[in-house]
Enzyme design. Structure first.
Site: not given
Ligand code: FBP
Length: 553
Positions: A82, A146, A177, A203-204
């Site tokens: 994300g 992803r 991950d 990152k997150t």
């Molecule tokens: P990451 O763990 O990849 O940084 O993603 C964070 C996030 O924003 C979460 O808070 C949320 O649940 C998820 O991504 C939503 O992802 P997507 O838009 O791919 O459904």
């Protein structure tokens, strides 16, 4: 493309680096500590990472060069998962360090996340290109994705891409991950005798990739400040109109760090913390009663309004729901094809009911139809339920409304409950990075290159002492295996970087818990306003309250 005034001005912002890495790249020195161990499951991890396990912590300093910065290199970079504010600055940091080290160095950006590496889809990052993205939000310079690199074919294809492009090192910018994936790639390359280093970057927006050495993941600061601005605005509206209860779900996946930080910043009427729900084994009914009690108490004061924050991962932490979700996960991993052929969502639900234990079947049956369907939606490539798509805030509104209606019938409540739902997530993921994230990300990227110059692989870039001004920050690298344990994924045990959830004995939670009753009784809203990029330090250079409290002596 038309650029906003802020965008143009932000291009000129010069991110701050930790003092130890500000000087000539050729004079950077790396100090290595003692061998390290994983968090648990050490023997299994030592076997899985037989060549990269247990490396020492690396510290970067200006003590005179022992790294090889000058050698000509081609580095590849991947944005994974994300979006999080500051990703462009990580790339800018890598780029500037790499060009400073040797103007002939090249940076290749793999397009659309890890799949770009597998499929060899890339773009060369040029000075003109990077200048158009400095200090801006988003991941659009190369895109993200992803895809999880997990099959033998994917590993082999990734390696081939690196060999074909003469890549000496890869930087993987991602969450827990993706950084686990980075560690596996590092091991894979070493096992084959390839001189391809892999460095991760934390990152997150969720803030759950943190530990003693990674004080926060990048993007959290900007995201929580963006949501807190919006929550503050809603609070002020609620306090003006005095007629609505706003239920706001906040992104953050399993961890409640975002909800907790937003609560510390905005003092909502109520905020649920998933980790507490799990620790206290609170049932859905108990959570609903807690919220209904808050609404009723305020109604007695003629205050039929309020703001409730709900972490998006809540549903997974309610004990009966967590059992249900893990049963569903295992069933879907095991009988994926049968499930896909089971028919429409109602038929799929009926198919599932046959396979669940009696307790879980009862829980599943009692859920509203929409929530049932949301629980059966696709898992992400890492096997996680996509909690952002489960409308927990609506579930709570519905159940609190029912509870209040029955209390009214029994003469135990006499207010009005008019509730609105919101979900804040995407609003914050691509915001212009705060000064903190702009500096932090640039420093992470810059350090990532220095770790490459130091010949390291299987490390994550680490910038520390973040609650202090950048003048006092330090930089280095942490071996990825040090942050790992084994967890159940897709029905089997896999190495993963342990997610950091909200600690109930930590200071941020304690601060919240000490004030929350007062926030129900007395409207205590705080209005943080928008992120500021210019002005006094206390409005434009403050770290999150979480970071300040966690690092308090
Ligand atoms: P990451 O763990 O990849 O940084 O993603 C964070 C996030 O924003 C979460 O808070 C949320 O649940 C998820 O991504 C939503 O992802 P997507 O838009 O791919 O459904």
């Amino acid at each position: 493309m038309k650029q906003s005034n802020l965008q143009q001005i932000r291009y000129g912002y010069e991110p701050k680096l930790p003092p130890a890495i500000r000087g000539e790249i050729s004079s950077i020195h790396v100090t290595l500590g003692d061998p390290t161990e994983a968090l648990s499951d050490r023997e299994e991890l030592r076997t899985i990472f037989s060549r990269t396990y247990g490396k020492p912590i690396a510290t970067l300093n200006a003590a005179g060069s022992n790294t090889d910065a000058a050698t000509r290199r081609t580095v590849g970079v991947i944005l994974s998962g994300g979006q999080a504010p500051g990703g462009h600055n990580v790339i800018a940091g890598i780029f500037d360090a790499l060009r400073k080290a040797n103007p002939d160095n090249r940076l290749l950006g793999f397009l659309g996340g890890p799949s770009g590496l597998v499929e060899d889809k890339k773009v060369e990052i040029t000075p003109e290109m990077i200048d158009g993205y400095r200090n801006t939000g988003g991941f659009d310079i190369i895109g993200s994705g992803r895809t999880k690199i997990e099959t033998d074919e994917q590993f082999a294809a990734s390696r081939q891409t690196c060999l074909d492009n003469g890549i000496n090192a890869l930087v993987v910018i991602g969450g827990d991950d993706s950084n686990t994936n980075a560690a596996l790639l590092a091991e894979y390359f070493v096992a084959r005798g390839d001189e391809i280093q892999v460095i991760g970057v934390p990152k997150t927006i969720d803030g759950d990739l943190k530990n003693e050495y990674i004080e926060t993941s990048f993007g959290f600061d900007t995201a929580v400040k963006t949501y807190s601005e919006l929550i503050g605005n809603i609070e002020r509206d609620a306090n003006s109109a005095k007629k609505y209860w706003h239920f706001i779900k906040l992104m953050g996946r399993s961890a409640s760090h975002i909800a907790l930080e937003c609560a510390l910043q905005t003092h909502p009427t109520c905020c649920i913390i998933s980790e507490e729900v799990a620790a206290r084994k609170q049932t859905l009914r108990e959570i609903v009663n807690y919220l209904a009690d808050a609404v009723a108490l305020r109604a007695e004061q003629h205050e039929n309004f309020g703001v409730v924050l709900v972490p998006e991962g809540l549903i997974e932490f309610i004990p009966e729901m967590s059992v249900l979700i893990s049963e569903i996960n295992d069933i879907l991993a095991r009988d994926a094809e049968e499930f896909a052929g089971a028919g429409n969502p109602e038929e799929q639900a009926a198919w599932l009911l046959e396979k669940l234990t009696r307790e879980s079947a009862n829980v599943f049956r009692a859920l509203p139809r929409d929530i049932r369907a949301q629980l059966l939606m696709d898992r992400d490539p890492h096997g996680n339920v996509q909690v952002s798509r489960i409308e927990t805030e609506k579930l709570l509104i519905e159940m609190v409304g029912d509870e209040l209606a029955s209390r009214k019938k029994a003469g135990r409540y006499n207010g009005t409950f008019s509730a609105l739902n919101h979900f804040f997530g995407y609003e914050g993921r691509c915001a212009f990075p705060s000064n903190f994230d702009a500096d932090y990300c640039y420093s992470l990227g810059y350090s990532a290159f220095l770790l490459i110059a130091a010949g390291l692989t299987g490390y994550i870039s680490s910038v520390r002492n973040l609650a202090e001004p950048a003048e006092k920050w330090t930089a280095g690298g942490i071996p990825l295996t040090m942050m790992m344990n084994l967890e159940q994924r897709h029905g089997s045990k896999k190495p993963v970087i342990r997610k950091a959830l909200v600690e109930l004995d930590g200071k941020p939670y304690a601060h919240f818990a000490a004030h929350r009753d007062e926030w129900i009784r007395t409207t205590s809203f705080v209005y943080p306003g928008a992120i500021q990029y210019f002005g006094p330090d206390r409005v434009c250079n403050m770290p999150t309250i979480t970071l300040q409290l966690e690092r308090e002596a």
